[in-house]
Design a protein around this motif. Structure first.
Motif, PDB file in Angstrom:
ATOM      1  N   GLY A  55       0.799  -1.158   0.254  1.00  0.00           N
ATOM      2  CA  GLY A  55      -0.010  -0.007   0.015  1.00  0.00           C
ATOM      3  C   GLY A  55       0.882   1.245  -0.007  1.00  0.00           C
ATOM      4  N   GLY A  58       2.586   4.675  -4.240  1.00  0.00           N
ATOM      5  CA  GLY A  58       2.784   5.329  -5.440  1.00  0.00           C
ATOM      6  C   GLY A  58       2.036   5.069  -6.626  1.00  0.00           C
ATOM      7  N   LYS A  59       1.230   3.892  -6.382  1.00  0.00           N
ATOM      8  CA  LYS A  59       0.629   3.465  -7.616  1.00  0.00           C
ATOM      9  C   LYS A  59      -0.326   4.375  -8.588  1.00  0.00           C
ATOM     10  CE  LYS A  59      -1.214  -0.289  -5.368  1.00  0.00           C
ATOM     11  NZ  LYS A  59      -0.450   0.145  -4.067  1.00  0.00           N
ATOM     12  N   THR A  61      -0.752   7.681  -7.839  1.00  0.00           N
ATOM     13  CA  THR A  61      -0.024   8.741  -8.227  1.00  0.00           C
ATOM     14  C   THR A  61       0.723   8.669  -9.716  1.00  0.00           C
ATOM     15  OG1 THR A  61       0.255   9.221  -5.778  1.00  0.00           O
ATOM     16  CG2 THR A  61       1.629  10.471  -7.530  1.00  0.00           C
ATOM     17  N   GLN A  85     -11.048   2.685  -3.653  1.00  0.00           N
ATOM     18  CA  GLN A  85     -10.828   3.903  -2.830  1.00  0.00           C
ATOM     19  C   GLN A  85     -11.065   4.991  -3.887  1.00  0.00           C
ATOM     20  OE1 GLN A  85      -7.161   3.648  -0.151  1.00  0.00           O
ATOM     21  NE2 GLN A  85      -6.729   2.491  -1.962  1.00  0.00           N
ATOM     22  N   PRO A 176      -4.265  -2.309  -3.702  1.00  0.00           N
ATOM     23  CA  PRO A 176      -3.066  -2.765  -2.935  1.00  0.00           C
ATOM     24  C   PRO A 176      -3.300  -4.330  -2.546  1.00  0.00           C
ATOM     25  CG  PRO A 176      -4.106  -1.280  -1.418  1.00  0.00           C
ATOM     26  CD  PRO A 176      -4.689  -1.179  -2.888  1.00  0.00           C
ATOM     27  N   MET A 233       9.118   8.707  -4.953  1.00  0.00           N
ATOM     28  CA  MET A 233       9.291   9.357  -3.671  1.00  0.00           C
ATOM     29  C   MET A 233      10.462   9.249  -3.524  1.00  0.00           C
ATOM     30  SD  MET A 233       5.790   8.244  -1.589  1.00  0.00           S
ATOM     31  CE  MET A 233       4.825   6.821  -2.432  1.00  0.00           C
ATOM     32  N   ILE A 261      11.202   9.473  -9.518  1.00  0.00           N
ATOM     33  CA  ILE A 261      10.107  10.508  -9.457  1.00  0.00           C
ATOM     34  C   ILE A 261      10.857  10.928  -7.908  1.00  0.00           C
ATOM     35  CG2 ILE A 261       7.784  10.881  -8.949  1.00  0.00           C
ATOM     36  CD1 ILE A 261       8.422  10.004 -11.818  1.00  0.00           C
ATOM     37  N   SER A 264       7.738  15.003  -3.534  1.00  0.00           N
ATOM     38  CA  SER A 264       7.419  16.471  -3.968  1.00  0.00           C
ATOM     39  C   SER A 264       6.374  16.761  -3.485  1.00  0.00           C
ATOM     40  CB  SER A 264       7.468  16.718  -5.387  1.00  0.00           C
ATOM     41  OG  SER A 264       6.621  17.495  -5.784  1.00  0.00           O
ATOM     42  N   VAL A 267       3.106  17.262  -5.933  1.00  0.00           N
ATOM     43  CA  VAL A 267       2.859  15.832  -6.141  1.00  0.00           C
ATOM     44  C   VAL A 267       1.462  15.205  -5.303  1.00  0.00           C
ATOM     45  CG1 VAL A 267       2.978  13.291  -6.669  1.00  0.00           C
ATOM     46  CG2 VAL A 267       4.636  14.940  -7.530  1.00  0.00           C
ATOM     47  N   SER A 268       1.949  15.507  -4.043  1.00  0.00           N
ATOM     48  CA  SER A 268       0.759  15.189  -3.037  1.00  0.00           C
ATOM     49  C   SER A 268      -0.460  16.068  -2.950  1.00  0.00           C
ATOM     50  CB  SER A 268       1.521  14.763  -1.578  1.00  0.00           C
ATOM     51  OG  SER A 268       2.323  16.088  -1.508  1.00  0.00           O
TER      52      SER A 268
HETATM   53  N1  LIG Z   1       6.286  11.704  -5.752  1.00  0.00           N
HETATM   54  C1  LIG Z   1       5.576  12.029  -4.509  1.00  0.00           C
HETATM   55  N2  LIG Z   1       6.009  13.021  -3.780  1.00  0.00           N
HETATM   56  C2  LIG Z   1       5.248  13.231  -2.553  1.00  0.00           C
HETATM   57  N3  LIG Z   1       4.256  12.402  -2.198  1.00  0.00           N
HETATM   58  C3  LIG Z   1       3.767  11.194  -3.011  1.00  0.00           C
HETATM   59  C4  LIG Z   1       4.375  11.071  -4.070  1.00  0.00           C
HETATM   60  N4  LIG Z   1       3.896  10.114  -4.961  1.00  0.00           N
HETATM   61  C5  LIG Z   1       3.130   9.540  -3.820  1.00  0.00           C
HETATM   62  N5  LIG Z   1       2.937  10.427  -2.819  1.00  0.00           N
HETATM   63  C6  LIG Z   1       1.887  10.213  -1.892  1.00  0.00           C
HETATM   64  O1  LIG Z   1       1.926   9.224  -1.252  1.00  0.00           O
HETATM   65  C7  LIG Z   1       0.978   8.564  -0.801  1.00  0.00           C
HETATM   66  C8  LIG Z   1       0.439   7.303  -1.497  1.00  0.00           C
HETATM   67  O2  LIG Z   1       0.674   7.543  -2.796  1.00  0.00           O
HETATM   68  P1  LIG Z   1      -0.554   6.820  -3.762  1.00  0.00           P
HETATM   69  O3  LIG Z   1      -1.997   6.720  -3.297  1.00  0.00           O
HETATM   70  O4  LIG Z   1      -0.256   6.974  -5.110  1.00  0.00           O
HETATM   71  O5  LIG Z   1       0.137   5.160  -3.380  1.00  0.00           O
HETATM   72  P2  LIG Z   1      -0.722   3.932  -3.897  1.00  0.00           P
HETATM   73  O6  LIG Z   1       0.217   2.998  -3.985  1.00  0.00           O
HETATM   74  O7  LIG Z   1      -1.643   4.096  -4.921  1.00  0.00           O
HETATM   75  O8  LIG Z   1      -1.508   3.644  -2.486  1.00  0.00           O
HETATM   76  P3  LIG Z   1      -2.628   2.530  -2.193  1.00  0.00           P
HETATM   77  O9  LIG Z   1      -2.055   1.181  -2.153  1.00  0.00           O
HETATM   78  O10 LIG Z   1      -3.574   2.834  -0.951  1.00  0.00           O
HETATM   79  O11 LIG Z   1      -3.531   2.385  -3.472  1.00  0.00           O
HETATM   80  C9  LIG Z   1      -0.360   9.650  -1.284  1.00  0.00           C
HETATM   81  O12 LIG Z   1      -0.770  10.462  -0.180  1.00  0.00           O
HETATM   82  C10 LIG Z   1       0.205  10.616  -2.129  1.00  0.00           C
HETATM   83  O13 LIG Z   1       0.004  11.740  -2.366  1.00  0.00           O
END
Ligand SMILES: Nc1ncnc2c1ncn2[C@@H]1O[C@H](COP(=O)(O)OP(=O)(O)OP(=O)(O)O)[C@@H](O)[C@H]1O
Ligand SMILES: [Mg+2]
Length: 315
Positions: A55, A58-59, A61, A85, A176, A233, A261, A264, A267-268
């Protein structure tokens, strides 16, 4: 303040060679480079699933920002939000309340994709098949369905065959987990893109994920392969991030993108405005990195398929 002997105080600019000034100059140069770059689109639909059962790596994002970056290069892109979600639908600014026709209706009630697809307000080239909260039940409901692993693929193939304007890319955002929703994504896709967060437990669970991809290849979808690993990240100030990046590159030299990446704030922040970072702040470090990643993903594919084109041309 006493001036040091021999120094020229008029030539002293405290910001000229500071890390911030260098970073800004670097970003400007990379942006100019991107503006001068043109890409050749694949001429076929690439179906990429963004998956990692961990989880918060960053998937979502990556799915939405890569999609927007590809659209900014002139590609038509369809994002399929396969996570209950609904974060990808939010980030693309498309409504996805409980009454919205969604991927749930496609998987369970056999709605055609064309009835659920919405265009993102961000770009006419950017489309989204939204998820709603109902999708949370689909994981269980699918268990008793006929062809439960193939339902997304069947619907997507039907859509791609019938539409006048095929997308250049379909990007699937997975939840996830390695349940039936993710298996449907693996069965429908050609490529897996794995985002890896540059943190301590980054590689944990990766062998399980790769094992699942191999199992799907063998039993359900021989065309599936891990084409891309993206480091997300990344915080260049920590030695740990550098170590994780090096370790991932040493294991997966071919799949890891050169582009990394960065972590940043822009991005968030973007999703809370219903936007991708490309629209929210296209000049930020995160936006530039996702645009560079998009160019690299197009170029790598063209390089590996150049031989096919030559062979076809020569036949
Ligand atoms: N490059 C980045 N810089 C800063 N924050 C980031 C970055 N990439 C992702 N995030 C933040 O990290 C958190 C998790 O990112 P994201 O939702 O994309 O992950 P995910 O793998 O899709 O999560 P999940 O498993 O819940 O679906 C979010 O709050 C997102 O804004
Ligand atoms: Mg997500």
């Amino acid at each position: 303040m006493k001036q040091a002997e021999g120094s020229d105080i008029t030539a002293f600019d405290p910001l000229a060679d500071s890390p911030i000034a260098r970073e800004l100059a670097d970003l400007t140069a990379r942006r100019k480079n991107l503006e001068a770059t043109t890409v050749e689109l694949p001429g076929t639909t690439r179906i990429i699933t963004v998956s990692n059962q961990k989880g918060g790596v960053g998937k979502t994002t990556t799915a939405v920002n890569l999609a927007a970056a590809l659209a900014s290069l002139g590609a038509r892109v369809l994002v399929i939000d396969l996570d209950p979600q609904g974060n990808a639908s939010t980030a693309l600014g498309v409504p996805h309340n409980a009454d919205t026709p969604s991927v749930y209706d496609v998987l369970i009630d056999e709605f055609p994709f064309r009835d659920i697809i919405q265009t993102s307000p961000e770009s006419d080239l950017l489309m989204c098949a939204p998820s709603t909260i109902h999708l949370a039940g689909a994981e269980i409901e699918l268990v008793s369905q006929v062809a439960r692993e193939h339902r997304l693929r069947t619907a997507l193939d039907e859509y791609l065959e019938s539409t006048q304007s095929s997308p250049d890319f379909v990007i699937i955002d997975c939840p996830p987990s390695l349940g039936l929703l993710t298996i449907n994504a693996f069965t429908a896709a050609h490529e897996v893109l794995i985002p890896i967060q540059c943190e301590y437990y980054a590689l944990e669970g990766l062998s399980q994920l790769l094992g699942n991809v191999r199992m799907i290849q063998k039993h359900l979808n021989p065309r599936l392969h891990v084409s891309t690993i993206m480091l997300t990240m990344y915080d260049g100030r920590t030695r740990l991030a550098q170590q994780v990046a090096d370790e991932v590159r040493s294991h997966f030299a071919e799949q890891v993108l050169d582009t990394v990446i960065p972590r940043s704030v822009r991005v968030s922040e973007a999703p809370s405005f219903g936007q991708t970072v490309i629209a929210y702040d296209g000049h930020s470090a995160g936006a530039i990195a996702y645009r560079e990643a998009a160019v690299e993903i197009v170029a790598r594919y063209n390089d590996t398929h150049a031989d096919d084109a030559v062979n076809e041309g020569g036949a």
